[in-house]
Design an enzyme around this catalytic site. Structure first.
Site, short mmCIF file in Angstrom:
data_model
loop_
_atom_site.label_atom_id
_atom_site.label_comp_id
_atom_site.label_asym_id
_atom_site.label_seq_id
_atom_site.Cartn_x
_atom_site.Cartn_y
_atom_site.Cartn_z
N HIS A 134 0.87 -1.18 0.00
CA HIS A 134 0.00 0.00 0.00
C HIS A 134 0.91 1.23 0.00
O HIS A 134 2.01 1.19 0.54
CB HIS A 134 -0.83 -0.06 1.29
CG HIS A 134 -1.92 0.95 1.40
ND1 HIS A 134 -1.71 2.25 1.77
CD2 HIS A 134 -3.27 0.84 1.24
CE1 HIS A 134 -2.86 2.90 1.82
NE2 HIS A 134 -3.83 2.07 1.50
N ASP A 211 2.68 -4.77 8.11
CA ASP A 211 1.50 -3.93 7.92
C ASP A 211 0.28 -4.87 7.99
O ASP A 211 -0.01 -5.59 7.04
CB ASP A 211 1.61 -3.23 6.57
CG ASP A 211 0.32 -2.52 6.17
OD1 ASP A 211 -0.66 -2.56 6.94
OD2 ASP A 211 0.31 -1.93 5.07
N GLN A 214 -4.81 -5.21 6.59
CA GLN A 214 -5.73 -6.21 6.04
C GLN A 214 -5.62 -7.54 6.77
O GLN A 214 -6.49 -8.40 6.62
CB GLN A 214 -5.46 -6.44 4.53
CG GLN A 214 -5.63 -5.21 3.66
CD GLN A 214 -7.06 -4.73 3.56
OE1 GLN A 214 -8.02 -5.47 3.82
NE2 GLN A 214 -7.23 -3.47 3.20
N LYS A 237 -10.76 -0.81 9.80
CA LYS A 237 -10.91 -1.99 8.95
C LYS A 237 -11.32 -3.21 9.77
O LYS A 237 -11.59 -4.27 9.23
CB LYS A 237 -9.62 -2.25 8.18
CG LYS A 237 -9.38 -1.14 7.14
CD LYS A 237 -8.16 -1.35 6.30
CE LYS A 237 -8.07 -0.20 5.31
NZ LYS A 237 -6.83 -0.21 4.55
N CYS A 375 -4.68 2.59 -3.83
CA CYS A 375 -3.46 3.05 -3.13
C CYS A 375 -2.33 2.06 -3.33
O CYS A 375 -1.50 1.86 -2.43
CB CYS A 375 -3.72 3.29 -1.64
SG CYS A 375 -4.95 4.52 -1.30
C1 LIG Z 1 -5.83 0.53 4.48
C2 LIG Z 1 -4.45 0.08 4.43
C3 LIG Z 1 -3.40 0.85 4.94
C4 LIG Z 1 -3.61 2.22 5.50
O1 LIG Z 1 -4.51 2.20 6.54
P1 LIG Z 1 -5.14 3.57 7.08
O2 LIG Z 1 -6.24 3.10 7.93
O3 LIG Z 1 -5.61 4.32 5.89
O4 LIG Z 1 -4.07 4.27 7.82
C5 LIG Z 1 -2.14 0.34 4.90
N1 LIG Z 1 -1.89 -0.87 4.39
C6 LIG Z 1 -2.85 -1.65 3.88
C7 LIG Z 1 -2.51 -2.99 3.34
C8 LIG Z 1 -4.16 -1.20 3.87
O5 LIG Z 1 -5.12 -1.96 3.36
#
Ligand SMILES: *Cc1c(COP(=O)(O)O)cnc(C)c1O
Length: 417
Positions: A134, A211, A214, A237, A375
Site C-alpha cells: 500500500h 502492515d 488487512q 478496517k 493506493c
Molecule cells: C488501508 C491500508 C493501509 C492504510 O490504513 P489507514 O487506515 O488508511 O491508515 C495500509 N496498508 C494496507 C494494506 C491497507 O489496506
C-alpha cells in the site's frame, strides 16, 4: 435443518444473517436499491455494539484522559487504557506497554520510520519492501530516502500476485536494516508468508515491520509466534471507528526509540531547558487522543473476539471461492490476483469497459465496490492496468452480495458491452 439442496446449503454454517442484522447501515438503500456493500477492504461497516460504545462514551463517560483527578476522568482513562489489554490479547503481545495507540496503520508505519528509522538508519542502509505494498508502506520510506540517503529495495511478485521468495531472499544483505511488508495485499488479496519472511530477515540481521491493516480483520494474529518486531493495523478496517489504530513494538525496541511528536501526555517533566520523556507507550502518544474512537475500537475487538473464529474463516473462504467461481464465468472478465493463499478480496477488470464506468453502473444498482488503483499503483503497473474493480468482504458479507454483483455486472454488459 432439512436436506433440500439449495445453492446455499453447501455453504459452511456461519450465521452471517444474524451478524448482518447487527449492522444498521446494511439495512439501508442506495439509489433506491438494497445496499450491497462490497468495499470492506477500504473500511468495514460498524456493528451496533461499536456505535453504542462510542455514543455511550460521549453520553456518560467522557472527559480527557490521564489528566483529571476527578472520578469522571479516571473512569474515562480506565476505559481507554483497558483497550490496550484488548489489543494485546487480539495479537497476543506480551505486555500492554507494547501497544501504542495511533490514528491508523498509516500513522503506525510513519511512527516507525520517523522514530526508529531516523535514529537507526543512515546513508546506504536498506529498507526492503515488496511490490504489492500500500502507498502507506512505500511513501514513508521514500521520505527517509530523500532525507537521509537510505536505499529502498523492492521484492517482486509473479503474475499470480505471489511474492517471489527467491528474489526476496536475494535482496536481503547485511545492509538490510528493516523489512517492511504487508500481511495481506489490499489490491490482490494475496496472503504473504510473514513468519517465513521474518525468519529470513532476522537471519540477515534486519528488523521486521508487518502492515496488518488487512491481516487483522481476516487472520488470527500472534505477534510472538510471527516474531515480528513491529505490527500495525487500523481500527476502521476491524469494524471499529476511523482515526484509530495500533502499533505493536517489542518492549525493548520501543524503550530505545525517541519520540517523534512532541506535546502533552508524552513527558514526565518539562522545563524550557530540558524535557524528560515518558516511557512507552505514552512517549509516542503526544496530545489528546481519539478517546471515544479508541474505546470504540476496544468494543470492535470485543465484538470480533465474540465471533466463531473457525466459522468466520470458513465463511470468508467460501465467499472467496464462490465469488471467484461466479465471476470467472463472466465473458471478458479477468481476475487480477490469483494467489493460492488469498483472502477476502477479488480484483477484476472487464475487457470492454473502464473500471470507473463499471463502478458507476454497479453503484446505480446499489452495489458498492471500489474502483481505482487502491493506493497500490505499482500493483496496477505490474498487471499493466490503470485500475481495477475490487469487491471485498467482511464478516457480514454473504453469497447474496456476490449474486447481486453478478446480476449488476449483467447490466454493465448490456449498457457498456
Ligand atoms: C488501508 C491500508 C493501509 C492504510 O490504513 P489507514 O487506515 O488508511 O491508515 C495500509 N496498508 C494496507 C494494506 C491497507 O489496506
Amino acid at each position: 435443518m432439512t436436506d433440500t439442496a439449495s445453492p446455499t446449503e453447501t455453504a459452511p454454517r456461519f450465521d452471517a444473517a444474524a451478524i448482518r442484522d447487527q449492522f444498521p447501515i446494511l439495512g439501508t438503500r442506495s439509489h433506491g436499491k438494497p445496499l450491497t456493500f462490497l468495499d470492506s477492504a477500504a473500511s468495514a461497516q460498524k456493528p451496533q455494539a461499536v456505535i453504542d460504545a462510542v455514543a455511550e462514551t460521549y453520553a456518560f463517560q467522557y472527559a480527557n484522559v490521564h489528566r483529571g483527578v476527578y472520578e469522571l476522568s479516571e473512569r474515562t482513562s480506565a476505559a481507554f487504557e483497558a483497550v490496550r489489554g484488548k489489543a494485546r490479547g487480539l495479537i497476543n503481545a506480551a505486555h500492554d506497554n507494547e501497544i501504542v495507540f495511533t490514528s491508523g496503520a498509516t500513522e503506525g508505519i510513519n511512527l516507525v520510520a520517523q522514530s526508529w528509522g531516523r535514529a537507526n538508519l543512515g546513508p546506504g542502509d536498506e529498507v526492503l519492501i515488496t511490490e504489492m505494498e500500500h502507498h502507506s508502506n512505500i511513501v514513508p520510506w521514500q521520505l527517509l530516502r530523500d532525507e537521509m540517503g537510505i536505499t529502498l529495495k523492492v521484492a517482486p511478485f509473479d503474475d499470480h500476485g505471489v511474492l517471489i521468495m527467491e528474489a526476496f531472499e536475494k535482496l536481503l544483505s547485511e545492509r538490510t536494516k528493516l523489512v517492511s511488508v504487508t500481511q495481506i495485499s489490499n489490491a490482490l488479496g494475496t496472503v504473504l508468508p510473514v513468519r517465513e519472511i521474518t525468519a529470513m530477515a532476522h537471519a540477515a540481521g534486519a528488523l521486521v515491520l508487518v502492515d496488518g491493516a488487512q491481516g487483522v480483520p481476516h487472520l488470527a494474529i500472534d505477534v510472538r509466534a510471527l516474531d515480528c518486531d513491529f505490527y500495525t493495523f487500523s481500527g476502521h478496517k476491524l469494524y471499529g471507528p476511523s482515526g484509530t489504530g495500533v502499533l505493536y513494538g517489542k518492549a525493548d525496541l520501543l524503550a530505545h526509540m525517541p519520540p517523534w511528536k512532541g506535546g502533552g501526555d508524552m513527558i514526565t517533566s518539562v522545563t524550557f531547558e530540558k524535557t524528560e520523556f515518558a516511557a512507552p507507550p505514552m512517549r509516542f502518544e503526544a496530545g489528546t487522543p481519539n478517546i471515544a474512537g479508541i474505546i470504540g475500537m476496544g468494543a470492535a475487538m470485543d465484538w470480533v473476539a465474540g465471533l466463531d473464529q473457525g466459522g468466520l474463516a470458513a465463511h470468508e473462504d467460501d465467499l472467496l471461492a464462490y465469488g471467484a467461481a461466479c465471476l470467472s464465468e463472466i465473458p471478458g472478465l479477468r481476475i487480477i490476483g490469483t494467489a493460492p493463499d488469498k483472502a477476502a478480496v477479488i480484483s477484476f477488470v472487464l475487457n470492454y469497459a473502464h473500471p470507473h464506468d463499471i463502478g458507476t453502473v454497479l453503484d446505480n444498482q446499489g452495489v458498492a465496490v471500489r474502483t481505482g488503483h487502491h493506493c497500490a499503483q505499482p500493483v496496477m503497473e505490474h498487471f499493466d492496468v490503470a485500475a481495477t474493480v475490487r469487491a471485498s468482504f467482511g464478516a457480514y458479507s454473504s453469497r447474496d452480495d456476490i449474486d447481486a454483483l453478478v446480476n449488476a455486472l449483467e447490466i454493465v454488459r448490456e449498457l457498456l458491452g
